[in-house]
Write an enzyme that holds these catalytic residues in place. Sequence first.
Site, PDB file in Angstrom:
ATOM      1  CB  THR A 272      47.433 -12.017   5.001  1.00  0.00           C
ATOM      2  OG1 THR A 272      47.231 -10.737   5.599  1.00  0.00           O
ATOM      3  CG2 THR A 272      47.751 -11.846   3.526  1.00  0.00           C
TER       4      THR A 272
ATOM      5  CE  LYS B 168      45.059  -6.808   3.315  1.00  0.00           C
ATOM      6  NZ  LYS B 168      46.211  -7.284   2.528  1.00  0.00           N
TER       7      LYS B 168
ATOM      8  CG  HIS C 240      49.079  -8.815  -0.737  1.00  0.00           C
ATOM      9  ND1 HIS C 240      49.005  -9.850   0.159  1.00  0.00           N
ATOM     10  CD2 HIS C 240      50.055  -7.998  -0.258  1.00  0.00           C
ATOM     11  CE1 HIS C 240      49.897  -9.690   1.128  1.00  0.00           C
ATOM     12  NE2 HIS C 240      50.542  -8.571   0.902  1.00  0.00           N
TER      13      HIS C 240
ATOM     14  CB  ILE D  41      40.929   3.479  -1.875  1.00  0.00           C
ATOM     15  CG1 ILE D  41      39.962   2.298  -1.875  1.00  0.00           C
ATOM     16  CG2 ILE D  41      40.317   4.759  -1.294  1.00  0.00           C
ATOM     17  CD1 ILE D  41      38.549   2.617  -2.215  1.00  0.00           C
TER      18      ILE D  41
END
Lengths: 367, 367, 367, 367
Positions: free
Chosen positions: A168, A240, A264, A298
């Site tokens: 990340t 990420k 994030h 999502i």
Amino acid sequence: MTSTQPLAALNEIPAYLQTLLDYEKQAVQHLAPDVWGYLSGGAMREISVGQNLSQFERIQLIPRHLNDLTQGNTSLELFGQHYPHPIFLAPIGHQQLFHPQGEAATTLAAEVMQSNYVLSTFTNTAMDQLNPHNPYKWFQLYWQGSREKSYPLIGQAEQYGFKAIVITVDAPHVGIRDRERQLAFHLPNDMQHPHTPTHISFPDVSPSEHKLFNGLMKVSPKWDDIEWLVKNTQLPVLLKGVLHPADAKKAIELGVQGLIISNHGGRILDTSISPLTALEIIKDHLPADIPLLYDGGIRRGTDVFKALALGASAVLIGRPYIYGLATAGALGVAHVIRTLLEEFEVTMALMGTATLKEINRDYIYRS
Amino acid sequence: MTSTQPLAALNEIPAYLQTLLDYEKQAVQHLAPDVWGYLSGGAMREISVGQNLSQFERIQLIPRHLNDLTQGNTSLELFGQHYPHPIFLAPIGHQQLFHPQGEAATTLAAEVMQSNYVLSTFTNTAMDQLNPHNPYKWFQLYWQGSREKSYPLIGQAEQYGFKAIVITVDAPHVGIRDRERQLAFHLPNDMQHPHTPTHISFPDVSPSEHKLFNGLMKVSPKWDDIEWLVKNTQLPVLLKGVLHPADAKKAIELGVQGLIISNHGGRILDTSISPLTALEIIKDHLPADIPLLYDGGIRRGTDVFKALALGASAVLIGRPYIYGLATAGALGVAHVIRTLLEEFEVTMALMGTATLKEINRDYIYRS
Amino acid sequence: MTSTQPLAALNEIPAYLQTLLDYEKQAVQHLAPDVWGYLSGGAMREISVGQNLSQFERIQLIPRHLNDLTQGNTSLELFGQHYPHPIFLAPIGHQQLFHPQGEAATTLAAEVMQSNYVLSTFTNTAMDQLNPHNPYKWFQLYWQGSREKSYPLIGQAEQYGFKAIVITVDAPHVGIRDRERQLAFHLPNDMQHPHTPTHISFPDVSPSEHKLFNGLMKVSPKWDDIEWLVKNTQLPVLLKGVLHPADAKKAIELGVQGLIISNHGGRILDTSISPLTALEIIKDHLPADIPLLYDGGIRRGTDVFKALALGASAVLIGRPYIYGLATAGALGVAHVIRTLLEEFEVTMALMGTATLKEINRDYIYRS
Amino acid sequence: MTSTQPLAALNEIPAYLQTLLDYEKQAVQHLAPDVWGYLSGGAMREISVGQNLSQFERIQLIPRHLNDLTQGNTSLELFGQHYPHPIFLAPIGHQQLFHPQGEAATTLAAEVMQSNYVLSTFTNTAMDQLNPHNPYKWFQLYWQGSREKSYPLIGQAEQYGFKAIVITVDAPHVGIRDRERQLAFHLPNDMQHPHTPTHISFPDVSPSEHKLFNGLMKVSPKWDDIEWLVKNTQLPVLLKGVLHPADAKKAIELGVQGLIISNHGGRILDTSISPLTALEIIKDHLPADIPLLYDGGIRRGTDVFKALALGASAVLIGRPYIYGLATAGALGVAHVIRTLLEEFEVTMALMGTATLKEINRDYIYRS
């Protein structure tokens, strides 16, 4: 929010839990207000939290009809590994905040649903507790302040059968979260993280030095750390949190094998570019064969389809599976995944697409 | 929604029912909550249901003035048949859900109002019960899982004087309707459908096969079934539910004679492209003489004008005439049609257009 | 708004005051309704007041990652003077309306926080009361109706160590403020302004002359007054309130050294161009080295970043520091500045920028 | 809306009536609900009524500063006639609905304020009752079904000193007004219109003929009637209600001397093109010297400025002066005009424009 006690987690799924939105309404009843604020909230005024959801409404679907879908399926291949479907679980730490079994419950559900799970560095369950034979698991790395302190985590991930390292890169500083700060949320003092101290210790800063730039920024990962990481693991490395196409290109040049396009969950930087927009821009800047994964907002099978149509190989869900965990433990997580997967399959059928490879921008209209 | 009994249908039209929106407010009082949810609801969060209405607000009218309209009329010709006006009734099944007389009442009203009626495969009233001398009727075909099972319906449509076959292609799977599922709506067990079983039986699926792709998708119609259909009927064939220009072009190449641009009232796929947008795109991709019909969100005479200006030859209304049916049976359906037709005539007068052929994009501004 | 007495100013900062938005909610409790209306309100229907805030939401941030920020800082140089950070205090008059100590409290806080303070002509505290050794102070000039009456103020500003003259050019007439007029707000009769009469006396107008054009407009500054001003002071001159690129170019040609892009907090002309938009347009019309400052709607550290990315060298905050003043005097002002500065530093870290010079449009996406 | 009696008109202006919006809130208290619905309402769902107001928010102002405005004024010249300011009164009929003195009060106020008044054909006060020496008056003509019936009105307008004929062309049929129909509004049976019957008698229609097209449309004016009108009066002829640039061009070719760009206050055709948009388009299609007047949604001095900047020579206000009439008769009308004019003068000063001729698109930004 009432002052009553949160409800205990359920042992079965009530009939009225039919969508991920239902799980959100349910989960709030199973968590203390400060934990709910921590989970559902985000940076500053939560504009990005909201846009992660609303951005999907601007993307419209143009279905095709009458194609033969009888050989259809949802599988994909990534880094030489087969995955039965493209719904992955994003790394989320401290899951015992949400259910006593924490990550142990999540891993069980993910395995049953064959959903690839990205285990957080901040897991309450150690890597060696996961089924070594389940291939659908990746490890998420928070940089531990130095290569020396980060290396053991990489080694364990390799040892215990994780198939990729996700580092990340978008959180060198915690987000400024208005709601969470008003609620004075903090992690329980006695919470155990087997792989990391709860707070990375900062370097000493002299009075003339800047506490942020000369302090915390010293222990955040740099591009040469990424280069080192790629060279020091056999596993594919993914970044990420990439949103800028120049960063995306640089990462690929350094040997990074995939990117997770994410803001994030709107938890770090408010009013960032919508990740769906970033996905599309970055897709246009990279060779077509570089896998991009999408993370953010999502909630429906149609959302999965849209992210894939705009360039993603797979998607990650975050808060929704925690809503399932808080509601009913492993059973809730599994049901959340199954619900989303079934919606996605129906969406594929209604869109006239038999395989993930067929899904592209030709099925999209922007209003 | 109260728990009181729905009101009985009215025997006359109260003065306060003056627009189709008034009928919507009235109809909810005449139906049980689950039936109302089934009728008024749509797929998932009903974003497309809402956009089918709101899309018309973005299309603005630029009127012309001072033209001589004294020879004006609303008639059109389609497939060699004259129609007095362009307001048709979309296929809606199970109409006994909404009024005891169901389709029998609707057909009566349609005939009186000379409104072309597209009878659904799922009608509760058999084709042979309609007036054989009324030329304003088409038959809507849901594929019956095979050519053998579908053929008898086509034969009957020809036998009983229907003037076209409309095959619905956008619903190989039922929509995922959040509201309807929460209300646990289901059809009455004893409901009679003279032309079809209520549920088409699915093929057996082996454990290793995918229930959706290898099962249900096997019995949905394919392009070669369309080709077969066109060759096996003397009637013109229209596809209903086309939204992608590539599908539109393919259909015409295979001999389909017209298209109904529709997203199924937002009941199947949420966040699909707005059908008005699809209409305009498809119009630009096809030869000018291919008839396109428009279905979705028509509530006002101005909406009819806008759909015609963007390329439609005629429009279909769906829920609004059912609101009329639930409110006052045949009388209500007829009044709904008359109300919309009068609004459309006044709109033509205010726009300075004497015939449907004069209506085109020059009268449109997009905000 | 209740009829209870306003709360007295606080002597310490409660923990729940964590953002500038919190201070807004707090300050309303410390002010009489008419003073609150005067402070928070704006011209006509306050559309520009609202847009000054909402315009920032349309500007999205594209962060960069993994850069080395360990030498980062927030300093800048303007007109040969070093400033530790780019958060300045906009000129606001009559500050004893908001706290008994008025500008005396503000100047103390500004000095402690090393925030450059632009003192208003309408200050209740005389220029000679400020610390002559503090270099972070500019003087804002309201034209006094003539060169003769304006000149003494310029002289004093030079004498007492102010580093620049800011002349406000966007208010030749007071704004028409609906809310303020309904509240019948007026300045206290006994309020002292050491540098100016409260109302500039207007020239006599004959009955045949227009009261506005032939009267008030005579005493407003003209371009040749600006030219005179530039030639008659050693200090750099900035124009505040410029929004049109042609005015910006003309000012620079006449020797003006910097511009403050501002719509006066939406207090003068409702529905003016959004100042962020004007900033970007004007930046494109001027040589790159002309300093532009931005004023309007800054509430978060991300807002500061956006203004800098669109071309500003520094930003001014207005109402927010008065919210701090009303809440807790000098302590409140200082905490407001500190809060915003810390948010800006974190934003720089999250955006991957080590210095102000790195911040540019490449970090911006417009939705 | 309560069932209490409407308030009587006031004899003086209360201090809280400071803007035209205040007058709207006041006027509703002085009118019966059905009259209020008739006055404030519009066609169908009143989308155009709302857009006539909201369109102004999308147009932003870019002020200029530091110009010399000491010779400023608001006057203009039209068809050889001088007008002191560009705020005209739109034709509105039946004004005794709103105040016992009706048009007599309005004409008095208009004369005092030197505001050009366009008297409606449906006036309750005859043309010969107006001051013959007041040059600021035009006559609005509703076509009386034939040239023979219309000609006497033109003759009287010439005889009584009206300076132009405005023929309304956008209302060959009354608007379909949902609200007004629900309220069952109708004109009082005993209302007197000295210049026209309340309802123009329609031609007989045979059963085979269309009531609308073969009936009402026969008595509406046609292009050749316009040509006849231009040739049969010495006065300049303006068309009111033109929105399409092709109509605008045709009118000018036929000798029409000016146009009033209007959508009839949103009362005739809902969702028509916004008249500000039409103004701008039409301005681009005509020679620069053709006078265009703007009508629709003007409420603030900034709105007047925007319409002029987009191409209007003058503007008409409608409902706002009736709000003044209902509130306080002639006094109210005069105060409404004065309020708007003062706001416009201040806007000119704040925009840096000294005369109407300086106002152009360079002062406009579209968001």
